[in-house]
Write a protein that holds these residues in place. Sequence first.
Motif, PDB file in Angstrom:
ATOM      1  N   GLU A  54      50.311 -27.916  80.750  1.00 14.54           N
ATOM      2  CA  GLU A  54      49.192 -28.471  79.986  1.00 14.54           C
ATOM      3  C   GLU A  54      48.638 -29.721  80.673  1.00 14.54           C
ATOM      4  O   GLU A  54      47.425 -29.927  80.752  1.00 14.54           O
ATOM      5  CB  GLU A  54      49.649 -28.813  78.569  1.00 14.54           C
ATOM      6  CG  GLU A  54      48.535 -29.312  77.654  1.00 14.54           C
ATOM      7  CD  GLU A  54      49.035 -29.695  76.277  1.00 14.54           C
ATOM      8  OE1 GLU A  54      48.201 -30.097  75.438  1.00 14.54           O
ATOM      9  OE2 GLU A  54      50.263 -29.616  76.022  1.00 14.54           O
ATOM     10  N   LEU A  55      49.540 -30.557  81.198  1.00 11.83           N
ATOM     11  CA  LEU A  55      49.098 -31.756  81.895  1.00 11.83           C
ATOM     12  C   LEU A  55      48.348 -31.399  83.175  1.00 11.83           C
ATOM     13  O   LEU A  55      47.354 -32.042  83.522  1.00 11.83           O
ATOM     14  CB  LEU A  55      50.301 -32.648  82.215  1.00 11.83           C
ATOM     15  CG  LEU A  55      50.002 -33.952  82.969  1.00 11.83           C
ATOM     16  CD1 LEU A  55      48.981 -34.795  82.207  1.00 11.83           C
ATOM     17  CD2 LEU A  55      51.286 -34.740  83.198  1.00 11.83           C
ATOM     18  N   MET A  56      48.823 -30.366  83.872  1.00  6.88           N
ATOM     19  CA  MET A  56      48.111 -29.909  85.068  1.00  6.88           C
ATOM     20  C   MET A  56      46.668 -29.537  84.740  1.00  6.88           C
ATOM     21  O   MET A  56      45.737 -29.862  85.475  1.00  6.88           O
ATOM     22  CB  MET A  56      48.819 -28.693  85.686  1.00  6.88           C
ATOM     23  CG  MET A  56      50.050 -29.020  86.485  1.00  6.88           C
ATOM     24  SD  MET A  56      50.692 -27.532  87.277  1.00  6.88           S
ATOM     25  CE  MET A  56      52.193 -28.190  88.012  1.00  6.88           C
ATOM     26  N   GLU A  57      46.516 -28.836  83.639  1.00  6.55           N
ATOM     27  CA  GLU A  57      45.173 -28.431  83.231  1.00  6.55           C
ATOM     28  C   GLU A  57      44.292 -29.648  82.988  1.00  6.55           C
ATOM     29  O   GLU A  57      43.119 -29.676  83.388  1.00  6.55           O
ATOM     30  CB  GLU A  57      45.254 -27.561  81.970  1.00  6.55           C
ATOM     31  CG  GLU A  57      45.961 -26.227  82.188  1.00  6.55           C
ATOM     32  CD  GLU A  57      46.157 -25.456  80.897  1.00  6.55           C
ATOM     33  OE1 GLU A  57      45.686 -25.933  79.847  1.00  6.55           O
ATOM     34  OE2 GLU A  57      46.795 -24.384  80.925  1.00  6.55           O
ATOM     35  N   LYS A  58      44.833 -30.664  82.341  1.00  6.60           N
ATOM     36  CA  LYS A  58      44.058 -31.879  82.075  1.00  6.60           C
ATOM     37  C   LYS A  58      43.734 -32.633  83.363  1.00  6.60           C
ATOM     38  O   LYS A  58      42.650 -33.195  83.512  1.00  6.60           O
ATOM     39  CB  LYS A  58      44.819 -32.795  81.117  1.00  6.60           C
ATOM     40  CG  LYS A  58      44.901 -32.273  79.692  1.00  6.60           C
ATOM     41  CD  LYS A  58      43.500 -32.203  79.051  1.00  6.60           C
ATOM     42  CE  LYS A  58      43.579 -31.746  77.608  1.00  6.60           C
ATOM     43  NZ  LYS A  58      42.214 -31.594  77.005  1.00  6.60           N
ATOM     44  N   LEU A  59      44.679 -32.647  84.297  1.00  5.31           N
ATOM     45  CA  LEU A  59      44.452 -33.342  85.563  1.00  5.31           C
ATOM     46  C   LEU A  59      43.318 -32.699  86.357  1.00  5.31           C
ATOM     47  O   LEU A  59      42.592 -33.367  87.091  1.00  5.31           O
ATOM     48  CB  LEU A  59      45.734 -33.348  86.401  1.00  5.31           C
ATOM     49  CG  LEU A  59      46.867 -34.242  85.892  1.00  5.31           C
ATOM     50  CD1 LEU A  59      48.151 -33.945  86.652  1.00  5.31           C
ATOM     51  CD2 LEU A  59      46.496 -35.707  86.028  1.00  5.31           C
ATOM     52  N   LEU A  60      43.167 -31.393  86.188  1.00  4.64           N
ATOM     53  CA  LEU A  60      42.122 -30.669  86.908  1.00  4.64           C
ATOM     54  C   LEU A  60      40.776 -30.719  86.191  1.00  4.64           C
ATOM     55  O   LEU A  60      39.753 -30.377  86.777  1.00  4.64           O
ATOM     56  CB  LEU A  60      42.542 -29.205  87.103  1.00  4.64           C
ATOM     57  CG  LEU A  60      43.733 -28.976  88.042  1.00  4.64           C
ATOM     58  CD1 LEU A  60      44.194 -27.529  87.954  1.00  4.64           C
ATOM     59  CD2 LEU A  60      43.387 -29.338  89.463  1.00  4.64           C
ATOM     60  N   ASP A  61      40.797 -31.118  84.942  1.00  6.21           N
ATOM     61  CA  ASP A  61      39.574 -31.161  84.136  1.00  6.21           C
ATOM     62  C   ASP A  61      38.878 -32.504  84.351  1.00  6.21           C
ATOM     63  O   ASP A  61      39.392 -33.559  83.989  1.00  6.21           O
ATOM     64  CB  ASP A  61      39.926 -30.981  82.653  1.00  6.21           C
ATOM     65  CG  ASP A  61      38.681 -30.840  81.784  1.00  6.21           C
ATOM     66  OD1 ASP A  61      37.559 -31.047  82.295  1.00  6.21           O
ATOM     67  OD2 ASP A  61      38.838 -30.535  80.590  1.00  6.21           O
ATOM     68  N   GLU A  62      37.710 -32.478  84.960  1.00  4.15           N
ATOM     69  CA  GLU A  62      36.982 -33.718  85.246  1.00  4.15           C
ATOM     70  C   GLU A  62      36.544 -34.452  83.981  1.00  4.15           C
ATOM     71  O   GLU A  62      36.231 -35.646  84.029  1.00  4.15           O
ATOM     72  CB  GLU A  62      35.756 -33.410  86.112  1.00  4.15           C
ATOM     73  CG  GLU A  62      36.115 -32.879  87.499  1.00  4.15           C
ATOM     74  CD  GLU A  62      34.885 -32.609  88.339  1.00  4.15           C
ATOM     75  OE1 GLU A  62      33.764 -32.773  87.814  1.00  4.15           O
ATOM     76  OE2 GLU A  62      35.029 -32.239  89.516  1.00  4.15           O
TER      77      GLU A  62
END
Length: 424
Positions: free
Chosen positions: A220-228
């Motif tokens: 989930e954190l990976m997804e947020k890190l990739l979301d500008e």
Amino acid sequence: MTVAQQTPAEDQETAACFLSRHPVFNKNKKVVAHDVAARSCLVSQDTDRVDADAFSWMVSDGAQELQHVLEESEKLMIAIPDVMLDAPEVHMLPMDFCQLVISPEQSSRDNLSELLVFFSDYGYELALRFQGSCQAFGELIKHADTVILDLAHLKPLELAKERKFLKGFEVAAMVDNVDTWEAFAGSKALGFDYFQGSFFGRPEIVKGRKLAASSLTRVELMEKLLDENSTFKDMAAIIEKDAMLSYRLLRFVNSPGHGLGRTVTSIEHAVAILGDTSFKHWAMMALVASLDASAKGEELGYLSLQRASFLERLAARATASPLSPKTMFLLGLFSLLDAMLGQPMDQLVANMPMDPRIKAALTGETNSLSPWLKLLSCVDQNRWCDVGAILAGQKVSHSGAARDYLEASRWARICFNAGKQEKK
């Protein structure tokens, strides 16, 4: 002049040698050694000379890197080219920590048995590597500590016969080119002691197994890190769910080498202190290093960081990279995500807000990124002729890529070791 604009004369100043290291596992999936070699991807009719030059480079120009690998490994297994068996460079390898790997099938020496006795009496452990059957080399095997058989050249029934033959000798039995978990299980059942190959970089998928809560949080954190569009508050809220990541973040913010020495009032405050770029950089590395705490997971974590840095550097060097260096970094970083989490790649990246081309390449579709992923696999599998061909196709110099690979290894080691220190 940029790195991509180097002249041929400049390229020749440094040998096109990759210093590759591959883990050797025991039956319990513990890393007990690393198979290390200097490899050249240059095509030459005089392959013996190319191998000899690469080995000489490893114990001279590459000695510092070799020492770093040695510091992180219980033992190094180092292949000695036949033409170098009586060369003084061999004795630069520390006998207490290095096992010499020799290939009798490829030797043209009449005195090979005498050389093996000499090395053994001198104090070196010896491993004999065979592509085909080893049964005609019984007199040489008597001097060996380990015998390595090649699964790429032996069928399962043949491998079983070879293992049975080796039971008549006091040697450890190792199998090379174990490229699937099925092959690992089969070789283990035959009684082999050690295993080397790309199997550990493939997902060990167990039907019905689901991601642990901590892994779900990190995905989930990976997804947020990739979301500008994600904010500090969004990312902090996820980190707060994971006690270990929270602890590591606070340690990092307050560490002498990285932190600012100020009091942190919350996880959101810690994220804000680091700033967007620094936080995302730390978080990506911390996530990869913490996905799997096993020996296999540590190797995958290191390899993911190395792959990421290698592709980033190559993209900066290439005349026509398909994506920016920063985005190519992500391609390498996530290239082993399925192996680390034991889940199919298409499920893991489905909801991640990343470039569609990265998603497609990671899930096996053919596109402009496919050669770059193939390059990583070829390096891992010692397919050096293919490495040279891919580099030529992407208009990247061999020597430049070799330097990038070495620098990527150094960077990954520093980052990964820093991550392990934070855990203490």
